[in-house]
Design an enzyme around this catalytic site. Sequence first.
Site, PDB file in Angstrom:
ATOM      1  CE1 TYR A  95      -3.123  -2.761   0.143  1.00  0.00           C
ATOM      2  CE2 TYR A  95      -3.769  -2.122   2.664  1.00  0.00           C
ATOM      3  CZ  TYR A  95      -4.034  -3.170   1.485  1.00  0.00           C
ATOM      4  OH  TYR A  95      -4.972  -3.953   1.516  1.00  0.00           O
ATOM      5  CB  THR A 258     -21.224   5.954   1.224  1.00  0.00           C
ATOM      6  OG1 THR A 258     -21.083   6.625  -0.092  1.00  0.00           O
ATOM      7  CG2 THR A 258     -20.294   5.237   1.801  1.00  0.00           C
TER       8      THR A 258
END
Length: 364
Positions: A95, A258
């Site tokens: 990452y 969301t």
Amino acid sequence: MAMHVSSAGFSIFSHRRVHRVRAVASENVSVEEQKVKLGASELKVTKLGIGAWSWGDTSYWNNFEWDDRKMKAAKNAFNASVDGGITFFDTAEVYGSRASFGAINSETLLGRFIKERKEKDPEVEVAVATKFAALPWRLGRQSVLSALRDSLSRLGLSSVELYQLHWPGVWGNEGYLDGLGDAVEQGLVKAVGVSNYREKRLRDAYEKLKKRGIPLASNQVNYSLIYRAAEENGVKATCDELGITLIAYSPIAQGVLTGKYTPENIPTGPRGQIYTRDFLTKLQPLLNKIKGIGEKYSKTPTQVALNWLITQDNVVPIPGAKNAEQAMEFAGALGWKLNDDEVTELRSLASEIKPVTGFPVENL
């Protein structure tokens, strides 16, 4: 550090008129009550963690750039998470990879945030999970130990709570599992897990570690209300059978659940190629239902989607938090519970939507 989470305290949903319903919630829930054991290990983590995939990344997230403003937002996300009682953080050596221009390694950032927090609050306890990249040129158990020590150096820690194989190797998996066992025995990790493992590989890993008396604590896979491959390919059932915790990455479908994205406002960057205008059009009935259920509990769609996963049992979601507001919102998914009818209704609506393509490593 004793912290308390109120189910209402972290709900940031607002509406003109909301029927407030207390749903299997306690006004003050201690951090310990919000923790679960990972598999048969002795490691206990919060029922919901935070994924740090986006921190420092310039290859998929952040519109291909990283700057001081985003750095400050990520640090605020970390601190808000800890303040809200969420102390489990998942990162990986890849990452924010140095191979990406302008990127900063996520492990480096997480380690920095932990150090700065401990300087102000020495008693704070944070559980760190990171991952080994099963790259083709990495062979044998020593490659795992070497990569782990590099991760510990970036994190500024002497050990981590959970070390995972990020994906199955093209070859060398036996050696990788030996390396995980060695890491436990050398005290470098408290528990070990895998990620993106299908049923057969999961069983094989479980059995190999079991011979050394080491439990396979977790399998981290792509799992959300609209991506339920883990249920369909036997991974979830196998985790439940063997006592392996399923850690759910992309639990809100990279932000799609969301409700902030619409056919007229699709995600930016690579996500826009996955969650297209057509897909978002088909998703609207489910999003409307999620929103309606959220109004009943004074919860946001995000909190409903995360709570749906938590109700599946033996699942720890790890949504990614880019800022403090998101982190605070995630904490509001804890301390209450959808009822069985709502869980079933959401699953039924979600089943009418063809899932997007998952990550290729899931099929290794």
